[in-house]
Design a protein around this motif. Structure first.
Motif: not given
Ligand code: RAM
Length: 485
Positions: A122-127
């Motif tokens: 997992a990261t995030s939609p931002k990076y």
């Protein structure tokens, strides 16, 4: 714990050589994607990975799974499917949360590794996560690399891999395998020491290991099957019949190599104790059978009956003790008469005259393990032993070796029986077979007839750099001298 022996063990503790290996990164990973870094060779050490974020400012931790694999095949293993009886704790993988980016994440655990796989959970939609660099600080107590030997490229490749295997397992002790169990086992030590005498000659490391076993023997003199050294020195709570006895030849070989009489004077009483303890398992000079897995090792074939082989190891160890006592100017007559009686009884109880082979247990099982140990114990003379090994080879039902450990003993038995060329072709086929399957270091288990066989219930926990497989380097240098470097 014997404090005097422990002190001597600690005085011989080696200093590790550290080297740094780096792979440049640059891969940018979105969720569920992965990258593999191949270091090109097997290493034992502490990884460090540099990460950064690509995109907007990171707004959530990155969650990653990192796997460390010794072989390419291991990368394809689904470790979630492993449910064997050896702990999953040995699997070389970590789930890591990176709370700050960029960062350099250092793994505290030591790994045995060629391939490092990073997978983003997992990261995030931002990076997205960028891997900037992967490094490993490798460690070994082996001295500088030494020249490879062998009569052709096949043998040189085998020797190179064997030397590498041994050096990777030389840490603060002779470890059995740097992936698993990362500790000092007696049967493994004996073979590592033999290879070491012909190669790295780090004889103080053998001395340290002998004293570690001696220091941790219990009040009655039982030597443990293996010794833990972290956080403190401690014996395992189990012994194996053959491994305890193999303390004797390990001490004898060390003495032959170094002439270190002080160590022999210290440890000889304990070596004699092993025979006294082992004797308790005999009734009328025949060893009692037992169905507890691990009462005696010999090999990792789960079908193997150990009764006859155990008696042969006893004879082998006792004869070595007799030699050691005599070389130290001591009386060995009581052992000589015991060895003569138990040899005669072994032939009576286990030798099948019709088949010309030793059989073991109620089922009269035929195995390489039992027959090879009778050859090593010199119960028959050299020519008879050579003929016995021929019959063994021709016997389809004989249980074959599944480890390089047992294969070592088969090769040694062939050499002792004057069958040098056969011994050499066994080395070329068996160890060469691992190289054909991509080995950078030799494996704990290898059954060419069934490469997926596992006594543990799954290959995910197998060790692919296992010290007991390093002995081609010993055989080449000791017996095939014309190709010495
Ligand atoms: C395994 C280890 C070790 C061996 C024992 C009997 O757990 O790999 O090398 O000596 O078994």
């Amino acid at each position: 714990m014997n404090p005097e022996f422990l002190k001597k063990a600690e005085q011989a503790k080696p200093i590790l050589t550290v080297r740094t290996h780096t792979k440049k990164g640059g891969q940018v990973l979105a969720e569920t994607s992965r990258a593999v870094f191949d270091f090109g060779t097997h290493l034992v050490g502490y990884p460090k990975i540099d990460f950064s974020a690509v995109g907007a400012h990171y707004d959530a931790p990155a969650l990653i799974r990192v796997r460390f694999c010794e072989t390419a095949q291991e990368l394809d293993e689904d470790t979630f499917l492993y449910h064997g009886w050896i702990s999953k704790g040995w699997l070389q993988e970590e789930i890591v949360r990176l709370d700050e980016l960029p960062c350099a994440y250092t793994f505290r655990r030591r790994f045995a590794v060629r391939y490092v796989q990073v997978e983003v959970i997992a990261t995030s939609p931002k990076y997205r996560l960028r891997i900037d660099r992967v490094g490993i600080r490798s460690v070994t107590s082996a001295p500088e690399p030494i020249a490879v030997c062998g009569k052709d490229e096949t043998e040189r490749a085998i020797d190179r891999v064997a030397l590498k295997t041994l050096s990777e397992c030389m840490q603060y002790e002779f470890e059995d395998g740097p992936k698993r169990d990362m500790r000092l086992w007696l049967g493994d030590l004996r073979l590592q020491a033999l290879a070491n005498y012909q190669t790295y000659r780090h004889n103080d490391l053998v001395k340290r290991c002998l004293y570690l076993f001696a220091a941790t023997a219990d009040a009655e003199g039982h030597i443990s099957q293996c010794v833990f050294t972290r956080p403190d020195v401690a014996p395992d709570d189990a012994s194996m019949f053959d491994y305890s006895l193999l303390f004797i030849p390990t001490l004898y070989d060390y003495f032959t190599e170094t002439g270190d009489r002080q160590t022999v004077d210290d440890l000889l009483p304990l070596a004699e104790k092993q025979i006294e303890i082992a004797k308790e398992r005999f009734t009328d000079d025949v060893i009692e059978d037992c169905d507890r897995l691990g009462w005696c090792f010999l090999d990792w074939s789960l079908a193997l009956n150990k009764q006859a082989g155990a008696q042969a190891v006893y004879l082998y160890a006792q004869k070595t003790l007799i030699r050691l006592l005599k070389e130290c100017g001591k009386d060995a007559s009581a052992y000589e008469s015991d060895a003569a009686r138990k040899s005669a009884k072994a032939v009576e109880a286990f030798y099948d005259r019709e088949r010309g082979l030793f059989v073991s247990g109620k089922e009269r099982q035929i195995s390489y393990a039992a027959n090879v140990w009778y050859v090593l114990a010199e119960v028959f003379g050299k020519d008879d032993n050579a003929a016995l090994l021929d019959r063994l080879q021709a016997c389809d039902e004989a249980i074959r070796p599944v480890t390089p450990y047992m294969m070592h003993h088969y090769v040694q038995a062939l050499l002792n029986s004057g069958e040098a060329e056969k011994a050499r072709s066994v080395i070329r086929d068996y160890w060469g077979g691992m190289i054909e399957r991509g080995a950078d270091t030799f494996w704990e288990l290898f059954n060419p007839d069934d490469p997926d066989e596992s006594p543990y219930g799954g290959k995910a926990v197998h060790s692919f750099c296992h010290a007991w497989s390093c002995t081609p380097s010993y055989f080449f240098r000791k017996y095939f001298v014309e190709e010495k470097p």
